[in-house]
Design a protein around this motif. Structure first.
Motif, PDB file in Angstrom:
ATOM      1  N   UNK A  88       0.830  -1.194   0.000  1.00 13.67           N
ATOM      2  CA  UNK A  88       0.000   0.000   0.000  1.00 13.67           C
ATOM      3  C   UNK A  88       0.867   1.247   0.000  1.00 13.67           C
TER       4      UNK A  88
ATOM      5  N   UNK B 115     -13.487  -4.363  15.802  1.00 12.15           N
ATOM      6  CA  UNK B 115     -14.199  -5.413  15.072  1.00 12.15           C
ATOM      7  C   UNK B 115     -13.826  -6.807  15.575  1.00 12.15           C
ATOM      8  N   UNK B 116     -13.031  -6.870  16.650  1.00 14.99           N
ATOM      9  CA  UNK B 116     -12.845  -8.169  17.283  1.00 14.99           C
ATOM     10  C   UNK B 116     -11.441  -8.742  17.252  1.00 14.99           C
TER      11      UNK B 116
ATOM     12  N   UNK C 129     -16.329  -9.471  18.481  1.00 21.97           N
ATOM     13  CA  UNK C 129     -16.195 -10.137  17.194  1.00 21.97           C
ATOM     14  C   UNK C 129     -17.510 -10.824  16.796  1.00 21.97           C
TER      15      UNK C 129
ATOM     16  N   UNK D 122     -10.536   1.923   6.876  1.00 25.81           N
ATOM     17  CA  UNK D 122      -9.091   1.900   6.635  1.00 25.81           C
ATOM     18  C   UNK D 122      -8.820   2.632   5.319  1.00 25.81           C
TER      19      UNK D 122
ATOM     20  N   UNK E 233      -7.789   1.278   1.216  1.00 29.60           N
ATOM     21  CA  UNK E 233      -8.295  -0.090   1.288  1.00 29.60           C
ATOM     22  C   UNK E 233      -9.695  -0.051   0.680  1.00 29.60           C
TER      23      UNK E 233
ATOM     24  N   UNK F 190     -12.728  -4.701   1.005  1.00 30.51           N
ATOM     25  CA  UNK F 190     -11.768  -5.159   2.012  1.00 30.51           C
ATOM     26  C   UNK F 190     -12.110  -4.625   3.394  1.00 30.51           C
TER      27      UNK F 190
ATOM     28  N   UNK G  32     -13.090  -6.950   6.856  1.00 28.03           N
ATOM     29  CA  UNK G  32     -12.198  -6.919   8.021  1.00 28.03           C
ATOM     30  C   UNK G  32     -12.699  -7.736   9.223  1.00 28.03           C
ATOM     31  N   UNK G  33     -13.949  -7.529   9.685  1.00 26.92           N
ATOM     32  CA  UNK G  33     -14.374  -8.322  10.853  1.00 26.92           C
ATOM     33  C   UNK G  33     -14.459  -9.819  10.539  1.00 26.92           C
TER      34      UNK G  33
ATOM     35  N   UNK H 299     -12.408 -11.528   8.658  1.00 29.15           N
ATOM     36  CA  UNK H 299     -11.067 -12.116   8.764  1.00 29.15           C
ATOM     37  C   UNK H 299     -10.875 -12.657  10.176  1.00 29.15           C
ATOM     38  N   UNK H 300     -11.287 -11.837  11.156  1.00 32.74           N
ATOM     39  CA  UNK H 300     -11.076 -12.254  12.547  1.00 32.74           C
ATOM     40  C   UNK H 300     -12.053 -13.342  12.956  1.00 32.74           C
TER      41      UNK H 300
ATOM     42  N   UNK I  18     -13.098 -16.696   8.527  1.00 33.42           N
ATOM     43  CA  UNK I  18     -13.783 -17.217   7.346  1.00 33.42           C
ATOM     44  C   UNK I  18     -12.830 -17.334   6.169  1.00 33.42           C
TER      45      UNK I  18
ATOM     46  N   UNK J  40     -11.676 -17.006   2.220  1.00 37.04           N
ATOM     47  CA  UNK J  40     -11.721 -15.844   1.331  1.00 37.04           C
ATOM     48  C   UNK J  40     -13.052 -15.753   0.575  1.00 37.04           C
TER      49      UNK J  40
ATOM     50  N   UNK K 295     -15.922 -14.817   2.834  1.00 38.56           N
ATOM     51  CA  UNK K 295     -15.813 -13.399   3.204  1.00 38.56           C
ATOM     52  C   UNK K 295     -16.343 -12.522   2.087  1.00 38.56           C
TER      53      UNK K 295
ATOM     54  N   UNK L 208     -19.902  -2.848   7.104  1.00 40.15           N
ATOM     55  CA  UNK L 208     -18.873  -3.533   7.884  1.00 40.15           C
ATOM     56  C   UNK L 208     -19.449  -4.032   9.206  1.00 40.15           C
TER      57      UNK L 208
END
Lengths: 402, 247
Positions: A15, A317-318, B100, B113, B116, B120, B124-125, B127-128, B131, B133, B136, B172
């Motif tokens: 980036x 977000x966790x 989460x 972000x 981004x 994307x 973001x949430x 990913x945590x 899941x 790709x 997601x 999001x």
């Protein structure tokens, strides 16, 4: 999750490619320096070894006087020269030697059709070419009739160039001092020796011609020898020393008034010097790797401050603290590993250019490359941990408010 | 959750066990002379499917209350039960898990972000949540579709208007399939027209998806989109009543 983190960190590195590049510049330079140093160093060592071997792999030289290292060492001038009979005695009695020829050299001016050239003439016999492992690119060696004192000579490439350019030298007559001699052979190109002396800058003539017409005496200033296959050079040196002490009537307990020089010894000494130098330079380069690591830590710390809000969002977000830590740590490792790869490529390129410029072979060392790569990854772990921990310890509310 | 006919819906909310129970919570910053009681004995229940607006003058503790509800902050004393679980006893990592899996956040400044894409950002949430790709992407596209921005999935926040950025932020919050969305002045940076659009979107999420919403705001008009209004002063709940819209 880990693989995901690696992909994310690559994304975030890309980036801002310019900043990422500047961040790892220190590591790039450090790794490149180490690789380039070691590559060129290896090349030099190999070159030294092959240079010394180009003198003749089993070459020994017998000289009057003791040649000690250090100041005030040369008493060669005062020592007795050898005689032709010494050469015969060695061939007769020393089994460990296959070639022994008298050798004398003198600085002279060679003249050809108005061209003058200052060079060195060596008086010797055909065995010299065998001992020095030196062939002809044109013409022939001395005949046995010529070795008895005819005016013929074999010249090196440099002398040919200077006197007659690219013309065929065979059969030409050149004048050396007062002697008109016919060129019967042209030596193969050998290039510069380890000390930078041009070995092709030479004229070689039969020893008897040299003694009578150039030197004006039959004294033998040195004897060139070759160790017989299957014998060690130490054995040959011992045999020669014993014989010469007997011939020159040196009492037990007295020092030798002659010395035997061994090219293998010179080779070992020179390559040890080269490897010490390579080691020192590599150590300096390794320090720059350390500095590069500190550069990464610095930028990563700034990056944590700069990305405080991002960290806050991730936590909201966790993301757990350990995941934030992992993200920044992986980012530092990926960054410095990429820097390492870049450094390896750059170092090899620099090594190739350096080797070409110094005229030494290009010998990349796989071990050093692996080590530099591993070390750059380690730089990421060590110097990335502190900023990553700082990121993980942020309070999400404070981070979001940033 | 299925869409209830409006009459039954209100009755059901009233009889469901509370999703959030807050009992006599205090949040004190600093000590001694410098002590600030941001929350000073706050109690209320929030039932599943409610849309609660929290208002009050600045310094009244409404943002602190939202942070406590969002498990971003821990109360100094009192009890906070989420789905019957005492949140006060959870450590940082457990609170992160709660955020989460059950909570979504919307902020005044959008908090996307930079550099981004919208897609994307929405992922973001997820990913945590661990899941894949593909999953997601499917979910993020669905969430963007719900806020009407599916065709902007590959735009950066800098290429989007404020209203669009806030809708990405809502997507999001939505993507993680939360029980509760916590919104901190979501229309604070927007003009009236965009604000109304955002609020209509939130009402839609509340009514048709049954997501519980707690929103801090200082605009009366926006607060009226909720079903219940909690008014705070000096770290205490001063009034707690249904909005005109609900009444």
């Amino acid at each position: 999750m880990l693989w995901e983190t690696v992909k994310l960190s690559v994304q975030s590195i890309l980036r801002n490619p310019m900043r990422s590049f500047l961040t790892v510049l220190g590591v790039v330079i450090g790794v490149a320096a180490v690789i380039a140093m070691v590559t060129v160093g290896n090349g030099s060592s190999a070159q030294v070894t092959s240079d010394v071997e180009s003198l003749g792999a089993n070459l020994l030289t017998l000289q009057p006087g003791q040649s000690r290292m250090g100041p005030g060492s040369s008493d060669g001038g005062a020592a007795r020269p050898f005689a032709l009979s010494d050469v015969d005695a060695i061939l007769d009695q020393v089994n460990s030697v296959s070639v022994a020829v008298p050798t004398g050299t003198q600085s002279i001016v060679a003249v050809f059709e108005g061209e003058n050239y200052q060079t060195t003439v060596t008086g010797t016999q055909n065995g010299y070419f065998e001992a020095r492992d030196w062939g002809l690119s044109a013409g022939r060696l001395f005949s046995s009739a010529e070795e008895k004192g005819k005016s013929v000579c074999i010249i090196g490439e440099t002398v040919r160039d200077e006197l007659m350019g690219r013309a065929d030298p065979i059969g030409q007559k050149i004048r050396i001092e007062s002697l008109n001699c016919t060129v019967i052979g042209l030596l193969e190109v050998k290039g510069a020796n380890t000390f930078g002396m041009d070995q092709d800058d030479t004229v070689i003539m039969p020893f008897k011609t040299f003694a009578r017409r150039i030197a004006g005496s039959t004294d033998v200033s040195s004897i060139t020898l070759s160790v017989r296959d299957g014998y060690s050079s130490d054995r040959a040196i011992d045999d020669l020393t014993a014989l010469m002490r007997e011939i020159r009537r040196i009492d037990p307990g007295e020092d030798d008034d002659f010395s035997v020089r061994d090219t293998a010894q010179i080779a070992a000494m020179l390559s040890s010097v080269t490897s010490v130098l390579t080691g020192l330079l590599s150590a300096v380069a390794a320090v720059s790797l350390l500095v590069g690591g500190i550069g990464i830590m610095n930028i990563m710390l700034v990056s944590v401050t700069e990305r405080t809000r991002e960290i806050g969002i991730r936590m909201a977000v966790g993301a757990q603290a350990s995941q934030v830590l992992l993200q920044f740590l992986v980012e530092a490792i990926v960054l410095s590993t990429l820097g390492g790869l870049l450094g390896i490529a750059l170092g090899l390129a620099m090594g190739a250019v350096g080797s070409a410029m110094l005229n030494v072979p290009f010998i990349p060392d796989a071990g050093t490359i692996a080590l530099a790569f591993g070390f750059s990854g380690m730089v990421g772990v060590v110097f990335g941990y502190f900023p990553a921990r700082a990121a993980a310890r942020l309070d999400p509310i404070e981070a979001l408010r940033h | 959750m299925p869409v209830d006919p409006s009459g039954d819906r209100a009755a059901k909310i009233a009889t469901d066990p509370p999703l959030i129970e807050v009992r006599d919570i205090t949040r004190i910053y600093g000590t001694g002379e410098a002590e600030v009681r941001a929350l000073d004995g706050v109690s209320f229940d929030i039932r599943p499917g409610e849309f609660v607006s929290v208002m009050g003058p600045s310094g009244s503790g409404k943002s602190t209350a939202l942070n406590v509800l969002g498990c971003l902050d821990s109360p100094t004393s009192g009890h906070y039960l989420f789905n019957g679980v005492e949140v006060g006893g959870l450590d940082g990592d457990q609170r992160a898990l709660l955020r989460r899996h059950y909570l979504g956040f919307i902020f005044q400044g959008y908090n996307l972000l930079p550099r981004t894409t919208a897609l994307q950002n929405v992922e973001l949430p997820l990913i945590y949540k661990g899941m894949s790709r593909e999953e997601r992407e499917t979910r993020a596209i669905a969430a963007l579709d719900k806020v009407g921005l599916a065709q902007r999935a590959h735009h950066d926040p800098s290429q989007l208007s404020g209203g669009q950025q806030q809708r990405v932020a809502i997507a999001r919050a939505l993507a993680g399939d939360p029980q509760v969305i916590l919104a901190d002045e979501p229309t604070g940076n927007l003009d009236t027209k965009r604000s109304v659009e955002i609020m209509e979107l939130m009402v839609e999420l509340n009514q048709s998806d049954g997501i519980t919403i707690v929103m801090v705001t200082h605009e009366d008009d926006m607060a009226e989109f909720g079903s219940r209004l909690i008014w705070m002063v000096d770290g205490k709940v001063e009034s707690d009543r249904p909005t005109k819209r609900a009444a």
